[in-house]
Motif scaffolding. Structure first.
Motif, PDB file in Angstrom:
ATOM      1  N   LYS A 171       0.839  -1.208   0.000  1.00 60.10           N
ATOM      2  CA  LYS A 171       0.000   0.000   0.000  1.00 60.10           C
ATOM      3  C   LYS A 171       0.867   1.249   0.000  1.00 60.10           C
ATOM      4  O   LYS A 171       0.630   2.196  -0.752  1.00 60.10           O
ATOM      5  CB  LYS A 171      -0.903   0.021   1.237  1.00 60.10           C
ATOM      6  N   ARG A 218      -4.431  -1.069 -11.762  1.00 61.55           N
ATOM      7  CA  ARG A 218      -4.537  -1.961 -10.610  1.00 61.55           C
ATOM      8  C   ARG A 218      -4.319  -3.426 -10.952  1.00 61.55           C
ATOM      9  O   ARG A 218      -4.479  -4.281 -10.098  1.00 61.55           O
ATOM     10  CB  ARG A 218      -5.908  -1.800  -9.945  1.00 61.55           C
ATOM     11  N   TYR A 219      -3.986  -3.738 -12.199  1.00 57.28           N
ATOM     12  CA  TYR A 219      -3.743  -5.130 -12.566  1.00 57.28           C
ATOM     13  C   TYR A 219      -2.345  -5.540 -12.132  1.00 57.28           C
ATOM     14  O   TYR A 219      -1.386  -4.805 -12.336  1.00 57.28           O
ATOM     15  CB  TYR A 219      -3.907  -5.351 -14.069  1.00 57.28           C
ATOM     16  N   GLN A 247      -5.045 -12.660  -1.373  1.00 59.34           N
ATOM     17  CA  GLN A 247      -5.662 -11.843  -0.318  1.00 59.34           C
ATOM     18  C   GLN A 247      -4.835 -10.589  -0.023  1.00 59.34           C
ATOM     19  O   GLN A 247      -5.395  -9.508   0.194  1.00 59.34           O
ATOM     20  CB  GLN A 247      -5.871 -12.661   0.964  1.00 59.34           C
ATOM     21  N   LYS A 280      -5.596  -8.216  -2.774  1.00 54.22           N
ATOM     22  CA  LYS A 280      -6.941  -7.642  -2.621  1.00 54.22           C
ATOM     23  C   LYS A 280      -6.946  -6.525  -1.586  1.00 54.22           C
ATOM     24  O   LYS A 280      -7.580  -5.486  -1.781  1.00 54.22           O
ATOM     25  CB  LYS A 280      -7.934  -8.727  -2.189  1.00 54.22           C
ATOM     26  N   LYS A 281      -6.230  -6.736  -0.478  1.00 52.35           N
ATOM     27  CA  LYS A 281      -6.176  -5.712   0.578  1.00 52.35           C
ATOM     28  C   LYS A 281      -5.522  -4.428   0.081  1.00 52.35           C
ATOM     29  O   LYS A 281      -5.796  -3.354   0.598  1.00 52.35           O
ATOM     30  CB  LYS A 281      -5.420  -6.237   1.795  1.00 52.35           C
ATOM     31  N   THR A 282      -4.653  -4.555  -0.915  1.00 56.38           N
ATOM     32  CA  THR A 282      -3.978  -3.375  -1.465  1.00 56.38           C
ATOM     33  C   THR A 282      -4.697  -2.848  -2.705  1.00 56.38           C
ATOM     34  O   THR A 282      -4.188  -1.991  -3.394  1.00 56.38           O
ATOM     35  CB  THR A 282      -2.507  -3.695  -1.809  1.00 56.38           C
ATOM     36  N   LYS A 283      -5.872  -3.410  -2.984  1.00 53.18           N
ATOM     37  CA  LYS A 283      -6.715  -3.024  -4.114  1.00 53.18           C
ATOM     38  C   LYS A 283      -6.081  -3.332  -5.466  1.00 53.18           C
ATOM     39  O   LYS A 283      -6.364  -2.664  -6.467  1.00 53.18           O
ATOM     40  CB  LYS A 283      -7.134  -1.567  -4.014  1.00 53.18           C
ATOM     41  N   LEU A 284      -5.233  -4.360  -5.513  1.00 52.30           N
ATOM     42  CA  LEU A 284      -4.684  -4.845  -6.773  1.00 52.30           C
ATOM     43  C   LEU A 284      -5.530  -6.019  -7.260  1.00 52.30           C
ATOM     44  O   LEU A 284      -5.993  -6.827  -6.458  1.00 52.30           O
ATOM     45  CB  LEU A 284      -3.233  -5.298  -6.607  1.00 52.30           C
ATOM     46  N   ASP A 285      -5.728  -6.101  -8.564  1.00 53.48           N
ATOM     47  CA  ASP A 285      -6.439  -7.219  -9.175  1.00 53.48           C
ATOM     48  C   ASP A 285      -5.407  -8.164  -9.783  1.00 53.48           C
ATOM     49  O   ASP A 285      -4.738  -7.819 -10.757  1.00 53.48           O
ATOM     50  CB  ASP A 285      -7.384  -6.735 -10.275  1.00 53.48           C
TER      51      ASP A 285
END
Length: 177
Positions: A51, A62-63, A143, A146-151
Protein backbone atom coordinates in the motif's frame (compact mmCIF):
# COMPACT_ATOMS: atom_id res chain seq x y z
CA UNK A 1 2.29 -4.04 -12.08
CA UNK A 2 4.74 -6.86 -11.39
CA UNK A 3 4.85 -7.80 -7.71
CA UNK A 4 7.71 -10.02 -6.55
CA UNK A 5 7.07 -11.48 -3.11
CA UNK A 6 10.72 -12.37 -2.57
CA UNK A 7 12.40 -14.13 0.32
CA UNK A 8 14.17 -10.99 1.57
CA UNK A 9 12.18 -8.19 -0.06
CA UNK A 10 9.06 -7.18 -1.92
CA UNK A 11 9.60 -5.52 -5.27
CA UNK A 12 7.16 -3.73 -7.58
CA UNK A 13 7.83 -2.79 -11.18
CA UNK A 14 5.76 -1.37 -13.98
CA UNK A 15 6.79 -0.80 -17.58
CA UNK A 16 4.84 -0.05 -20.73
CA UNK A 17 5.60 -2.62 -23.40
CA UNK A 18 6.11 -0.08 -26.14
CA UNK A 19 9.04 -0.24 -28.54
CA UNK A 20 11.32 0.43 -26.71
CA UNK A 21 9.72 -0.42 -23.34
CA UNK A 22 9.11 2.59 -21.11
CA UNK A 23 9.71 2.65 -17.39
CA UNK A 24 6.67 3.72 -15.32
CA UNK A 25 7.57 3.02 -11.69
CA UNK A 26 9.60 0.80 -9.40
CA UNK A 27 9.80 0.32 -5.66
CA UNK A 28 11.15 -2.15 -3.13
CA UNK A 29 11.14 -2.77 0.58
CA UNK A 30 13.27 -5.17 2.59
CA UNK A 31 11.46 -7.66 4.80
CA UNK A 32 12.44 -7.30 8.46
CA UNK A 33 14.13 -10.41 9.83
CA UNK A 34 11.27 -10.89 12.32
CA UNK A 35 8.63 -11.43 9.59
CA UNK A 36 10.62 -13.64 7.23
CA UNK A 37 9.64 -16.92 8.90
CA UNK A 38 6.27 -16.01 10.41
CA UNK A 39 3.76 -16.27 7.55
CA UNK A 40 1.05 -14.28 9.34
CA UNK A 41 3.41 -11.43 10.17
CA UNK A 42 4.90 -11.65 6.67
CA UNK A 43 1.43 -11.26 5.10
CA UNK A 44 0.52 -8.32 7.35
CA UNK A 45 3.82 -6.56 6.61
CA UNK A 46 3.50 -7.22 2.87
CA UNK A 47 0.03 -5.72 2.68
CA UNK A 48 1.05 -2.55 4.51
CA UNK A 49 4.31 -2.23 2.56
CA UNK A 50 2.64 -2.62 -0.84
CA UNK A 51 0.00 0.00 0.00
CA UNK A 52 2.77 2.41 0.96
CA UNK A 53 4.87 1.68 -2.15
CA UNK A 54 1.86 2.12 -4.45
CA UNK A 55 1.08 5.48 -2.84
CA UNK A 56 4.68 6.74 -3.00
CA UNK A 57 5.41 5.88 -6.64
CA UNK A 58 3.52 6.76 -9.86
CA UNK A 59 2.11 3.28 -10.55
CA UNK A 60 -0.84 3.32 -12.95
CA UNK A 61 -3.76 0.91 -12.95
CA UNK A 62 -4.54 -1.96 -10.61
CA UNK A 63 -3.74 -5.13 -12.57
CA UNK A 64 -0.96 -7.20 -11.01
CA UNK A 65 1.16 -10.16 -11.99
CA UNK A 66 2.57 -11.73 -8.84
CA UNK A 67 5.59 -13.94 -8.28
CA UNK A 68 5.48 -16.48 -5.46
CA UNK A 69 8.76 -16.92 -3.55
CA UNK A 70 10.83 -19.92 -4.60
CA UNK A 71 10.78 -21.41 -1.10
CA UNK A 72 6.99 -21.76 -1.37
CA UNK A 73 6.93 -23.46 -4.76
CA UNK A 74 7.75 -26.86 -6.11
CA UNK A 75 9.33 -27.20 -9.53
CA UNK A 76 9.88 -30.70 -10.80
CA UNK A 77 10.94 -32.20 -14.12
CA UNK A 78 8.88 -35.31 -14.89
CA UNK A 79 8.95 -37.96 -17.58
CA UNK A 80 5.47 -39.23 -18.33
CA UNK A 81 3.95 -41.70 -20.74
CA UNK A 82 2.88 -40.06 -24.00
CA UNK A 83 -0.76 -39.06 -23.85
CA UNK A 84 -3.27 -40.79 -26.07
CA UNK A 85 -6.99 -41.48 -26.04
CA UNK A 86 -6.86 -44.52 -23.75
CA UNK A 87 -4.13 -43.20 -21.50
CA UNK A 88 -4.43 -40.84 -18.56
CA UNK A 89 -4.48 -37.12 -19.32
CA UNK A 90 -1.29 -35.13 -18.78
CA UNK A 91 -2.81 -33.42 -15.72
CA UNK A 92 -3.79 -36.78 -14.19
CA UNK A 93 -0.30 -38.18 -14.78
CA UNK A 94 1.35 -35.11 -13.23
CA UNK A 95 -0.93 -35.37 -10.20
CA UNK A 96 -0.14 -39.07 -9.85
CA UNK A 97 3.61 -38.46 -10.06
CA UNK A 98 3.45 -35.72 -7.42
CA UNK A 99 1.49 -38.00 -5.13
CA UNK A 100 3.72 -41.05 -5.71
CA UNK A 101 7.21 -39.58 -5.97
CA UNK A 102 6.99 -36.54 -3.72
CA UNK A 103 4.18 -37.49 -1.31
CA UNK A 104 2.26 -34.34 -2.32
CA UNK A 105 -1.53 -34.20 -2.24
CA UNK A 106 -2.32 -32.66 -5.65
CA UNK A 107 -5.82 -31.68 -4.51
CA UNK A 108 -4.26 -29.18 -2.09
CA UNK A 109 -1.98 -27.67 -4.75
CA UNK A 110 -2.28 -25.25 -7.64
CA UNK A 111 -0.43 -27.10 -10.39
CA UNK A 112 0.71 -25.88 -13.79
CA UNK A 113 2.59 -28.03 -16.27
CA UNK A 114 4.49 -27.28 -19.42
CA UNK A 115 4.86 -30.19 -21.83
CA UNK A 116 8.10 -29.95 -23.75
CA UNK A 117 8.59 -31.00 -27.37
CA UNK A 118 7.56 -34.62 -27.82
CA UNK A 119 8.54 -36.93 -30.67
CA UNK A 120 6.86 -40.32 -30.23
CA UNK A 121 9.16 -41.89 -32.86
CA UNK A 122 12.26 -41.14 -30.76
CA UNK A 123 10.88 -41.53 -27.25
CA UNK A 124 7.79 -42.97 -25.61
CA UNK A 125 8.13 -40.61 -22.63
CA UNK A 126 6.90 -37.02 -22.46
CA UNK A 127 9.13 -34.45 -20.71
CA UNK A 128 7.07 -32.16 -18.50
CA UNK A 129 8.05 -29.31 -16.21
CA UNK A 130 5.65 -29.13 -13.27
CA UNK A 131 5.25 -26.05 -11.09
CA UNK A 132 3.10 -26.24 -7.98
CA UNK A 133 2.30 -24.25 -4.88
CA UNK A 134 -0.02 -24.91 -2.00
CA UNK A 135 -3.53 -23.60 -2.64
CA UNK A 136 -3.34 -21.87 0.75
CA UNK A 137 -0.12 -20.07 -0.21
CA UNK A 138 -1.55 -18.87 -3.52
CA UNK A 139 -4.70 -17.62 -1.83
CA UNK A 140 -2.65 -15.83 0.86
CA UNK A 141 -0.94 -13.77 -1.86
CA UNK A 142 -4.24 -13.12 -3.63
CA UNK A 143 -5.66 -11.84 -0.32
CA UNK A 144 -2.65 -9.55 0.20
CA UNK A 145 -3.21 -8.12 -3.28
CA UNK A 146 -6.94 -7.64 -2.62
CA UNK A 147 -6.18 -5.71 0.58
CA UNK A 148 -3.98 -3.37 -1.46
CA UNK A 149 -6.72 -3.02 -4.11
CA UNK A 150 -4.68 -4.84 -6.77
CA UNK A 151 -6.44 -7.22 -9.18
CA UNK A 152 -4.30 -10.33 -9.68
CA UNK A 153 -4.31 -11.40 -13.33
CA UNK A 154 -1.51 -13.95 -13.00
CA UNK A 155 0.40 -15.74 -10.26
CA UNK A 156 3.69 -17.34 -11.24
CA UNK A 157 6.69 -19.04 -9.70
CA UNK A 158 9.95 -17.08 -9.85
CA UNK A 159 11.63 -18.92 -12.77
CA UNK A 160 8.53 -18.68 -14.97
CA UNK A 161 8.03 -15.03 -14.03
CA UNK A 162 11.58 -14.27 -15.18
CA UNK A 163 11.09 -16.14 -18.47
CA UNK A 164 7.73 -14.41 -19.08
CA UNK A 165 9.23 -10.98 -18.44
CA UNK A 166 11.51 -11.46 -21.46
CA UNK A 167 9.05 -13.36 -23.67
CA UNK A 168 8.12 -10.26 -25.67
CA UNK A 169 11.73 -10.04 -26.86
CA UNK A 170 11.74 -13.57 -28.25
CA UNK A 171 8.33 -13.85 -29.89
CA UNK A 172 8.55 -15.10 -33.42
CA UNK A 173 6.89 -13.02 -36.05
CA UNK A 174 4.76 -14.89 -38.55
CA UNK A 175 4.95 -14.29 -42.27
CA UNK A 176 3.16 -11.15 -43.24
CA UNK A 177 3.88 -9.22 -40.03
Amino acid sequence: IAVDFGVDSIKLLQVNLTDPPQFVAAAAVELPQAVRTDMGARSEFAGQAIKKLLAEQPFKGRYAVCSIPAFQTLIQNLQLNGTGQKEESLDDQVAGQLRQRLNVNPQRMVIRSIALEFDRTKNSRQEVVCMAASHDVVMRYVQIAKKTKLDVVAMQCEPLAIVQSFAHLYRRKTDGE
